[in-house]
Scaffold this motif. Structure first.
Motif, PDB file in Angstrom:
ATOM      1  N   CYS A  67      45.935 -47.260  -1.087  1.00  0.00           N
ATOM      2  CA  CYS A  67      45.555 -48.060  -2.255  1.00  0.00           C
ATOM      3  C   CYS A  67      46.667 -49.083  -2.508  1.00  0.00           C
ATOM      4  N   PRO A  68      46.621 -50.227  -1.833  1.00  0.00           N
ATOM      5  CA  PRO A  68      47.713 -51.207  -1.889  1.00  0.00           C
ATOM      6  C   PRO A  68      48.043 -51.720  -3.292  1.00  0.00           C
ATOM      7  N   LYS A  69      47.090 -51.671  -4.201  1.00  0.00           N
ATOM      8  CA  LYS A  69      47.328 -52.212  -5.539  1.00  0.00           C
ATOM      9  C   LYS A  69      47.932 -51.191  -6.504  1.00  0.00           C
ATOM     10  N   VAL A  70      48.138 -49.966  -6.031  1.00  0.00           N
ATOM     11  CA  VAL A  70      48.702 -48.939  -6.898  1.00  0.00           C
ATOM     12  C   VAL A  70      50.118 -49.338  -7.319  1.00  0.00           C
ATOM     13  N   LYS A  71      50.480 -49.014  -8.541  1.00  0.00           N
ATOM     14  CA  LYS A  71      51.788 -49.392  -9.077  1.00  0.00           C
ATOM     15  C   LYS A  71      52.801 -48.307  -8.714  1.00  0.00           C
ATOM     16  N   LYS A  72      53.286 -48.399  -7.512  1.00  0.00           N
ATOM     17  CA  LYS A  72      54.141 -47.370  -6.939  1.00  0.00           C
ATOM     18  C   LYS A  72      55.404 -47.142  -7.748  1.00  0.00           C
ATOM     19  N   ASP A  73      56.084 -48.214  -8.145  1.00  0.00           N
ATOM     20  CA  ASP A  73      57.350 -48.079  -8.870  1.00  0.00           C
ATOM     21  C   ASP A  73      57.140 -47.423 -10.227  1.00  0.00           C
ATOM     22  N   LEU A  74      56.069 -47.819 -10.918  1.00  0.00           N
ATOM     23  CA  LEU A  74      55.787 -47.219 -12.220  1.00  0.00           C
ATOM     24  C   LEU A  74      55.380 -45.758 -12.064  1.00  0.00           C
ATOM     25  N   ALA A  75      54.633 -45.467 -11.004  1.00  0.00           N
ATOM     26  CA  ALA A  75      54.230 -44.089 -10.743  1.00  0.00           C
ATOM     27  C   ALA A  75      55.458 -43.214 -10.489  1.00  0.00           C
ATOM     28  N   GLN A  76      56.438 -43.759  -9.770  1.00  0.00           N
ATOM     29  CA  GLN A  76      57.672 -43.015  -9.508  1.00  0.00           C
ATOM     30  C   GLN A  76      58.415 -42.730 -10.808  1.00  0.00           C
ATOM     31  N   LYS A  77      58.471 -43.731 -11.687  1.00  0.00           N
ATOM     32  CA  LYS A  77      59.134 -43.541 -12.981  1.00  0.00           C
ATOM     33  C   LYS A  77      58.388 -42.482 -13.813  1.00  0.00           C
ATOM     34  N   PHE A  78      57.062 -42.504 -13.730  1.00  0.00           N
ATOM     35  CA  PHE A  78      56.241 -41.521 -14.440  1.00  0.00           C
ATOM     36  C   PHE A  78      56.581 -40.104 -13.973  1.00  0.00           C
ATOM     37  N   GLU A  79      56.614 -39.902 -12.667  1.00  0.00           N
ATOM     38  CA  GLU A  79      56.915 -38.574 -12.134  1.00  0.00           C
ATOM     39  C   GLU A  79      58.336 -38.148 -12.490  1.00  0.00           C
ATOM     40  N   ASP A  80      59.279 -39.071 -12.344  1.00  0.00           N
ATOM     41  CA  ASP A  80      60.667 -38.744 -12.668  1.00  0.00           C
ATOM     42  C   ASP A  80      60.809 -38.341 -14.139  1.00  0.00           C
ATOM     43  N   TRP A  81      60.053 -39.010 -15.001  1.00  0.00           N
ATOM     44  CA  TRP A  81      60.124 -38.713 -16.427  1.00  0.00           C
ATOM     45  C   TRP A  81      59.586 -37.317 -16.714  1.00  0.00           C
ATOM     46  N   TRP A  82      58.486 -36.937 -16.079  1.00  0.00           N
ATOM     47  CA  TRP A  82      57.868 -35.630 -16.323  1.00  0.00           C
ATOM     48  C   TRP A  82      58.755 -34.471 -15.878  1.00  0.00           C
ATOM     49  N   VAL A  83      59.522 -34.657 -14.813  1.00  0.00           N
ATOM     50  CA  VAL A  83      60.351 -33.548 -14.316  1.00  0.00           C
ATOM     51  C   VAL A  83      61.756 -33.569 -14.891  1.00  0.00           C
ATOM     52  N   ALA A  84      62.105 -34.602 -15.652  1.00  0.00           N
ATOM     53  CA  ALA A  84      63.433 -34.683 -16.251  1.00  0.00           C
ATOM     54  C   ALA A  84      63.634 -33.539 -17.248  1.00  0.00           C
ATOM     55  N   PRO A  85      64.836 -32.982 -17.312  1.00  0.00           N
ATOM     56  CA  PRO A  85      65.103 -31.862 -18.225  1.00  0.00           C
ATOM     57  C   PRO A  85      64.705 -32.156 -19.677  1.00  0.00           C
ATOM     58  N   ALA A  86      64.944 -33.370 -20.145  1.00  0.00           N
ATOM     59  CA  ALA A  86      64.607 -33.704 -21.531  1.00  0.00           C
ATOM     60  C   ALA A  86      63.103 -33.616 -21.770  1.00  0.00           C
ATOM     61  N   THR A  87      62.316 -34.095 -20.816  1.00  0.00           N
ATOM     62  CA  THR A  87      60.856 -34.026 -20.956  1.00  0.00           C
ATOM     63  C   THR A  87      60.371 -32.589 -20.827  1.00  0.00           C
ATOM     64  N   GLN A  88      60.972 -31.859 -19.919  1.00  0.00           N
ATOM     65  CA  GLN A  88      60.603 -30.455 -19.774  1.00  0.00           C
ATOM     66  C   GLN A  88      60.828 -29.696 -21.087  1.00  0.00           C
ATOM     67  N   GLN A  89      61.885 -30.048 -21.794  1.00  0.00           N
ATOM     68  CA  GLN A  89      62.132 -29.422 -23.088  1.00  0.00           C
ATOM     69  C   GLN A  89      61.084 -29.850 -24.113  1.00  0.00           C
ATOM     70  N   LYS A  90      60.653 -31.109 -24.042  1.00  0.00           N
ATOM     71  CA  LYS A  90      59.602 -31.598 -24.943  1.00  0.00           C
ATOM     72  C   LYS A  90      58.312 -30.798 -24.732  1.00  0.00           C
ATOM     73  N   ILE A  91      57.997 -30.520 -23.472  1.00  0.00           N
ATOM     74  CA  ILE A  91      56.798 -29.732 -23.161  1.00  0.00           C
ATOM     75  C   ILE A  91      56.920 -28.333 -23.766  1.00  0.00           C
ATOM     76  N   ALA A  92      58.083 -27.744 -23.624  1.00  0.00           N
ATOM     77  CA  ALA A  92      58.308 -26.405 -24.173  1.00  0.00           C
ATOM     78  C   ALA A  92      58.232 -26.411 -25.697  1.00  0.00           C
ATOM     79  N   ASP A  93      58.637 -27.508 -26.298  1.00  0.00           N
ATOM     80  CA  ASP A  93      58.670 -27.601 -27.759  1.00  0.00           C
ATOM     81  C   ASP A  93      57.292 -27.825 -28.378  1.00  0.00           C
ATOM     82  N   TYR A  94      56.326 -28.224 -27.561  1.00  0.00           N
ATOM     83  CA  TYR A  94      54.998 -28.526 -28.104  1.00  0.00           C
ATOM     84  C   TYR A  94      54.269 -27.226 -28.431  1.00  0.00           C
ATOM     85  N   LYS A  95      53.963 -27.045 -29.696  1.00  0.00           N
ATOM     86  CA  LYS A  95      53.319 -25.801 -30.148  1.00  0.00           C
ATOM     87  C   LYS A  95      52.218 -26.108 -31.155  1.00  0.00           C
ATOM     88  N   LEU A  96      51.303 -25.191 -31.276  1.00  0.00           N
ATOM     89  CA  LEU A  96      50.251 -25.264 -32.274  1.00  0.00           C
ATOM     90  C   LEU A  96      50.262 -23.969 -33.069  1.00  0.00           C
TER      91      LEU A  96
END
Length: 281
Positions: free
Chosen positions: A240-269
């Protein structure tokens, strides 16, 4: 955003409109700092995406748009090059997707578990049993079971569980296919006084909204077979040549970052944690 809600608020668009919007974004919505994600309904119905999205935008400058459907449909959207990234929960299908060259850089980000819910009266008398024993009891007593029936991650997990139990449910008298998302499936199970398989995150949200009117309770939980892994995947730019590869990489890096992982753990109902980060495992 292209978001689908089945029950809790009036949808901004019908499903068809959401999908159409995701496939034909207006030129202004295709700016370089906008990322398109295809994801499963549980990440939206649980409220997780609305919780994380503002923080993602603030920290990366990237605007995230998404369509929430079953994992099977999300993978198809990505195969058609109509998404840049995926957040899904059907490991076997994801691995096939990557092996076929459609996706790259699959990374685990979080998990929760599935539970079998059913009427408080438990007509099959299977509460507290193992998953295999419970499905066997539901089958032999001809109790009703409502399936998502939409090739979502939950549906695929359910099919695997029936197979492990060596059971083919009776689709003429006891097995009902909703063909819709998790909230709609739970609503149908409530109406039919039937059993259903659901991810715990959506179940907690559903039970909270239903309150005392909820006729369903958790029947089976804690079985290793009910583990539910979520992962992120970038769409392969080679296909898929039009895919935004650089932004996708930033997205993945953000999700696995320790700070984001803590945000996921903090989300409660109501004090209940819906997802558990595991990017480092």
């Amino acid at each position: 955003m292209f978001r689908i809600s089945e029950m809790f608020r009036a949808p901004r668009f019908a499903l068809a409109a959401c999908l159409l919007g995701s496939l034909t974004l207006a030129p202004a919505a295709q700016a370089a700092d906008t990322l398109m994600m295809a994801t499963t309904t549980s990440t939206q119905d649980s409220g997780l995406l609305e919780y994380l999205e503002p923080m993602f935008k603030k920290e990366t400058g990237i605007e995230l748009k998404w369509v929430a459907v079953g994992t099977g449909k999300a993978l198809e959207i990505a195969k058609n090059c109509d998404a840049d990234v995926l957040l899904v929960h059907a490991p076997a299908s994801e691995m096939e997707f990557v092996k076929a060259g459609h996706g790259i850089d699959r990374r685990q980000v979080m998990y929760n578990d599935f539970v079998i819910v059913g009427p408080a009266s438990d007509p099959a008398k299977v509460k507290g049993k193992s998953t295999v024993e419970a499905l066997g009891g539901i089958f032999t007593t001809k109790a009703g079971f409502v399936s998502r029936g939409d090739q979502s991650g939950t549906h695929k997990a359910e099919e695997k569980l029936w197979k492990q139990a060596q059971i083919t449910p009776d689709k003429d008298s006891q097995y009902f296919s909703a063909g819709q998302g998790m909230i709609a499936t739970l609503n149908m199970a409530a109406e039919k006084q039937a059993y259903a398989l659901t991810d715990r995150g959506t179940w907690i949200t559903f039970a909270d909204k239903m309150g005392d009117k909820n006729p369903l309770v958790i029947i089976v939980e804690g079985d290793k077979a009910l583990f539910n892994q979520y992962s992120v995947i970038s769409v392969n730019p080679a296909q898929c040549p039009k895919v935004k590869k650089d932004l996708a990489q930033k997205f993945e890096d953000w999700w696995v970052a320790p700070a984001t992982q803590q945000k996921i753990a903090d989300y409660k109902l109501k004090g209940k944690q819906l997802f558990f980060p595991n990017a480092s495992k």
